[in-house]
Design an enzyme around this catalytic site. Sequence first.
Site, mmCIF file in Angstrom:
data_model
loop_
_atom_site.group_PDB
_atom_site.id
_atom_site.type_symbol
_atom_site.label_atom_id
_atom_site.label_comp_id
_atom_site.label_asym_id
_atom_site.label_seq_id
_atom_site.Cartn_x
_atom_site.Cartn_y
_atom_site.Cartn_z
ATOM 1 C CG ASN A 194 -2.331 -0.934 1.444
ATOM 2 O OD1 ASN A 194 -2.312 -1.855 -0.067
ATOM 3 N ND2 ASN A 194 -1.692 -1.591 2.293
ATOM 4 C CG HIS A 213 4.192 -2.073 5.431
ATOM 5 N ND1 HIS A 213 4.395 -0.715 5.992
ATOM 6 C CD2 HIS A 213 2.934 -2.647 5.493
ATOM 7 C CE1 HIS A 213 3.207 -0.554 5.945
ATOM 8 N NE2 HIS A 213 2.073 -1.030 5.649
HETATM 9 P P1 DGP Z 1 -0.845 -0.847 5.705
HETATM 10 O O1 DGP Z 1 -2.264 0.178 5.767
HETATM 11 O O2 DGP Z 1 -0.715 -1.253 4.504
HETATM 12 O O3 DGP Z 1 -0.065 0.772 6.534
HETATM 13 O O4 DGP Z 1 -0.334 -1.278 7.162
HETATM 14 C C1 DGP Z 1 -0.072 -1.179 8.205
HETATM 15 C C2 DGP Z 1 -0.049 -3.262 9.141
HETATM 16 O O5 DGP Z 1 0.419 -3.134 10.246
HETATM 17 C C3 DGP Z 1 -1.906 -2.830 8.955
HETATM 18 O O6 DGP Z 1 -2.326 -4.317 8.379
HETATM 19 C C4 DGP Z 1 -1.960 -3.290 10.721
HETATM 20 C C5 DGP Z 1 -0.263 -3.387 10.839
HETATM 21 N N1 DGP Z 1 0.008 -2.881 12.095
HETATM 22 C C6 DGP Z 1 0.027 -1.616 12.568
HETATM 23 N N2 DGP Z 1 0.551 -1.916 13.651
HETATM 24 C C7 DGP Z 1 1.151 -3.127 14.331
HETATM 25 C C8 DGP Z 1 1.584 -3.585 14.952
HETATM 26 O O7 DGP Z 1 2.417 -2.600 16.520
HETATM 27 N N3 DGP Z 1 2.339 -5.181 15.410
HETATM 28 C C9 DGP Z 1 1.912 -5.465 14.432
HETATM 29 N N4 DGP Z 1 2.241 -6.675 14.032
HETATM 30 N N5 DGP Z 1 1.475 -5.123 13.192
HETATM 31 C C10 DGP Z 1 0.555 -3.867 13.052
#
Ligand code: DGP
Length: 115
Positions: A88, A101
């Site tokens: 994204n 990511h």
């Molecule tokens: P995006 O919407 O493409 O920026 O995806 C960000 C993703 O990151 C979302 O699916 C939730 C995940 N996320 C956010 N904060 C954390 C965290 O602290 N730990 C983990 N494992 N995932 C997280």
Amino acid sequence: MADCIFCKIAGHEIPSEVVYEDDAVIAFRDLNPQAPVHVLIVPKRHIDGVNAFVPADKVVVGHILVDVAPKIARQLEISESGYRLVINTGKQGGQTVDHLHVHLLGGRDMTWPPG
Ligand code: DGP
């Protein structure tokens, strides 16, 4: 980078369920999974996102796509059934964390286009 959640996860300052790690990359389960398998593959070195790429980033991005993603897919046994890789980018692209990511999603049939 200070105050970057994924930098903190990469540095093991914040816990996560790590499925793969090497010198350049960490991969961990998404906090809010959208599929039975939902892993985020993240370069340890901070990159804001696709719009911030510089030519040198080809190495780590290539590593993620060529080496790491298929390796994790095999490890988590979704290689044969299939999976989706998503990056994204920006607000309308749905990017909420400004550290590059790659989402690796699998374990169910995917729909197209994503909502
Ligand atoms: P995006 O919407 O493409 O920026 O995806 C960000 C993703 O990151 C979302 O699916 C939730 C995940 N996320 C956010 N904060 C954390 C965290 O602290 N730990 C983990 N494992 N995932 C997280």
